[in-house]
Design an enzyme around this catalytic site. Structure first.
Site, PDB file in Angstrom:
ATOM      1  N   LYS A  37       0.844  -1.205   0.000  1.00 37.58           N
ATOM      2  CA  LYS A  37       0.000   0.000   0.000  1.00 37.58           C
ATOM      3  C   LYS A  37       0.880   1.257   0.000  1.00 37.58           C
ATOM      4  O   LYS A  37       2.095   1.163   0.247  1.00 37.58           O
ATOM      5  CB  LYS A  37      -0.913  -0.016   1.234  1.00 37.58           C
ATOM      6  CG  LYS A  37      -0.173  -0.014   2.565  1.00 37.58           C
ATOM      7  CD  LYS A  37      -1.079  -0.427   3.716  1.00 37.58           C
ATOM      8  CE  LYS A  37      -0.319  -0.404   5.038  1.00 37.58           C
ATOM      9  NZ  LYS A  37      -1.079  -1.071   6.127  1.00 37.58           N
ATOM     10  N   TYR A 246      18.169  29.494   9.850  1.00 41.27           N
ATOM     11  CA  TYR A 246      17.014  30.174  10.458  1.00 41.27           C
ATOM     12  C   TYR A 246      17.152  30.261  11.969  1.00 41.27           C
ATOM     13  O   TYR A 246      17.597  29.318  12.626  1.00 41.27           O
ATOM     14  CB  TYR A 246      15.725  29.419  10.126  1.00 41.27           C
ATOM     15  CG  TYR A 246      15.224  29.643   8.716  1.00 41.27           C
ATOM     16  CD1 TYR A 246      14.920  30.925   8.261  1.00 41.27           C
ATOM     17  CD2 TYR A 246      15.051  28.574   7.857  1.00 41.27           C
ATOM     18  CE1 TYR A 246      14.462  31.117   6.966  1.00 41.27           C
ATOM     19  CE2 TYR A 246      14.584  28.768   6.568  1.00 41.27           C
ATOM     20  CZ  TYR A 246      14.299  30.046   6.123  1.00 41.27           C
ATOM     21  OH  TYR A 246      13.841  30.242   4.855  1.00 41.27           O
TER      22      TYR A 246
HETATM   23  C1  LIG Z   1      -0.349  -2.025   6.827  1.00 36.90           C
HETATM   24  C2  LIG Z   1      -1.004  -3.314   7.125  1.00 36.90           C
HETATM   25  C3  LIG Z   1      -0.272  -4.509   7.107  1.00 36.90           C
HETATM   26  C4  LIG Z   1       1.240  -4.536   7.001  1.00 36.90           C
HETATM   27  O1  LIG Z   1       1.758  -4.113   8.238  1.00 36.90           O
HETATM   28  P1  LIG Z   1       3.325  -4.013   8.538  1.00 36.90           P
HETATM   29  O2  LIG Z   1       3.383  -3.640   9.967  1.00 36.90           O
HETATM   30  O3  LIG Z   1       3.851  -2.945   7.643  1.00 36.90           O
HETATM   31  O4  LIG Z   1       3.926  -5.344   8.252  1.00 36.90           O
HETATM   32  C5  LIG Z   1      -0.975  -5.710   7.246  1.00 36.90           C
HETATM   33  N1  LIG Z   1      -2.318  -5.709   7.438  1.00 36.90           N
HETATM   34  C6  LIG Z   1      -3.048  -4.568   7.505  1.00 36.90           C
HETATM   35  C7  LIG Z   1      -4.502  -4.650   7.742  1.00 36.90           C
HETATM   36  C8  LIG Z   1      -2.418  -3.333   7.372  1.00 36.90           C
HETATM   37  O5  LIG Z   1      -3.145  -2.209   7.452  1.00 36.90           O
END
Ligand SMILES: *Cc1c(COP(=O)(O)O)cnc(C)c1O
Length: 348
Positions: A37, A246
């Site tokens: 994702k 800054y």
């Molecule tokens: C993001 C996510 C994962 C992966 O999680 P990691 O901690 O990055 O391994 C798996 N399942 C769901 C539902 C997620 O939202």
């Protein structure tokens, strides 16, 4: 070495991502998917997706149908693509066209899905205590038989505290998941990266690692994936008593050679990391001095005999998680914030 230019170079080692997937796969006896994702946690789904498919991943997870459509273009027709947000209003055409598997999280979504796309594969998402996505126990028991009759391809839930192995929440969610899926003969998935490391009871039929693939904690044994080299735009010698940047945040106590490098908070190098982060060159640790600007950071390079073309911020001397720690955040946030301006080099 990166070629000279005025934007920083983010080097992404696709062989390391593949190695991390294989290593996480070896920790279980079940199938291992890949969570990709947010553009593969910021690293580029068009490159990372095919690299993981070549390593052996047959099932992928994304957050939204739009991401699934992009991933389908990169992967071609073979692998499965599941969507965490489920079947949202207006998604039906995308779900059908890209052959996505929505992970249904409510009775409303279930009705919407079977009406819009009868016979199209879907999974079920259960809430075992995180209170973020999925059907709660009461809702689930009301539709369980109807849902099962439609033959979902998987039932999944997600752990809230898997990065803390001793947290009581883990066992509680495991018990809830077992209760809610008892006697159901459909593949089950509970664990992301953290859950894989909690042991066999948490593995079920399928795991869903994300951050561990990209070299991040809690997968402490991960092969590092990213390095970030930032070009020096200019350097100058500052006398004792002069200030830099800054708010005059740095004042030289002694003569200091200052290099100005071309990346800043607009590139995901958030201001909060500044005070503790270091750059490196040939084994020398080079402190960040003064404030992080939008497009620039100033670095004390007094310890170097010559000012090089690039200094490295992320790499073997300092991981994404270390930089995140300086800014009081997590590696996930730094990774997904790494900016669009970087020149990206993929090692294959
Ligand atoms: C993001 C996510 C994962 C992966 O999680 P990691 O901690 O990055 O391994 C798996 N399942 C769901 C539902 C997620 O939202």
């Amino acid at each position: 070495m990166p070629k000279p230019m005025t934007t920083a170079t983010l080097t992404i080692d696709l062989t390391a991502i593949a190695a991390n997937w294989r290593a996480l796969d070896k920790l279980t006896d079940c199938e291992t998917a890949a969570v990709i994702k947010a553009d593969a946690y910021g690293l580029g789904v068009a490159k990372v997706g095919p690299a993981l498919a070549a390593a052996g991943a047959r099932l992928f997870f994304v957050a939204a149908a739009e991401e699934g459509t992009l991933l389908r273009r990169a992967l071609g027709p073979g692998p499965g693509i599941c969507v965490f947000s489920g079947h949202m209003p207006g998604d039906a055409d995308m779900i059908r066209a890209a052959n996505l598997t929505p992970l249904i999280n409510s009775v409303d979504q279930l009705l919407c899905h079977v009406e819009a796309l009868p016979g199209h594969p879907f999974g079920i998402q259960l809430d075992t205590g995180m209170n973020r996505l999925g059907m709660e126990p009461a809702e689930w028991s009301a539709v369980r038989d109807i849902a099962i009759a439609q033959k979902p391809v998987m039932i999944m839930s997600h752990l809230a505290c898997a990065d803390a192995p001793d947290h009581l929440m883990n066992q509680m969610q495991l018990d809830n998941f077992n209760d809610m899926t008892e006697g159901i003969d459909i593949p089950r998935s509970l664990s992301a990266t953290g859950g894989i490391l909690l042991g066999d009871k948490y593995h079920f039929d399928l795991t869903r690692p994300g951050v561990g693939l990209y070299g991040g904690l809690p997968y402490i044994d991960a092969t590092p994936v990213v390095s970030l080299d930032v070009p020096v735009i200019q350097f100058r010698d500052v006398a004792a008593g002069e200030s830099v940047g800054y708010a005059n945040a740095f004042v030289a106590k002694s003569p200091t050679r200052v290099a100005t490098v071309a990346a800043g908070y607009a590139d995901g190098l958030i201001r909060a990391m500044g005070a503790q982060a270091t750059f490196t060159h040939e084994g020398h640790k080079l402190p960040v001095i003064g404030r992080v600007s939008m497009d620039m950071i100033t670095v004390d390079v007094s310890s170097l005999p010559d000012v090089p073309e690039h200094l490295q911020l992320i790499g073997t001397h300092q991981s994404v998680d270390t930089v995140a720690g300086f800014a009081d955040t997590i590696g996930y946030e730094i990774l997904t914030s790494l900016g669009a301006r970087y020149d990206r080099i993929y090692l294959t």
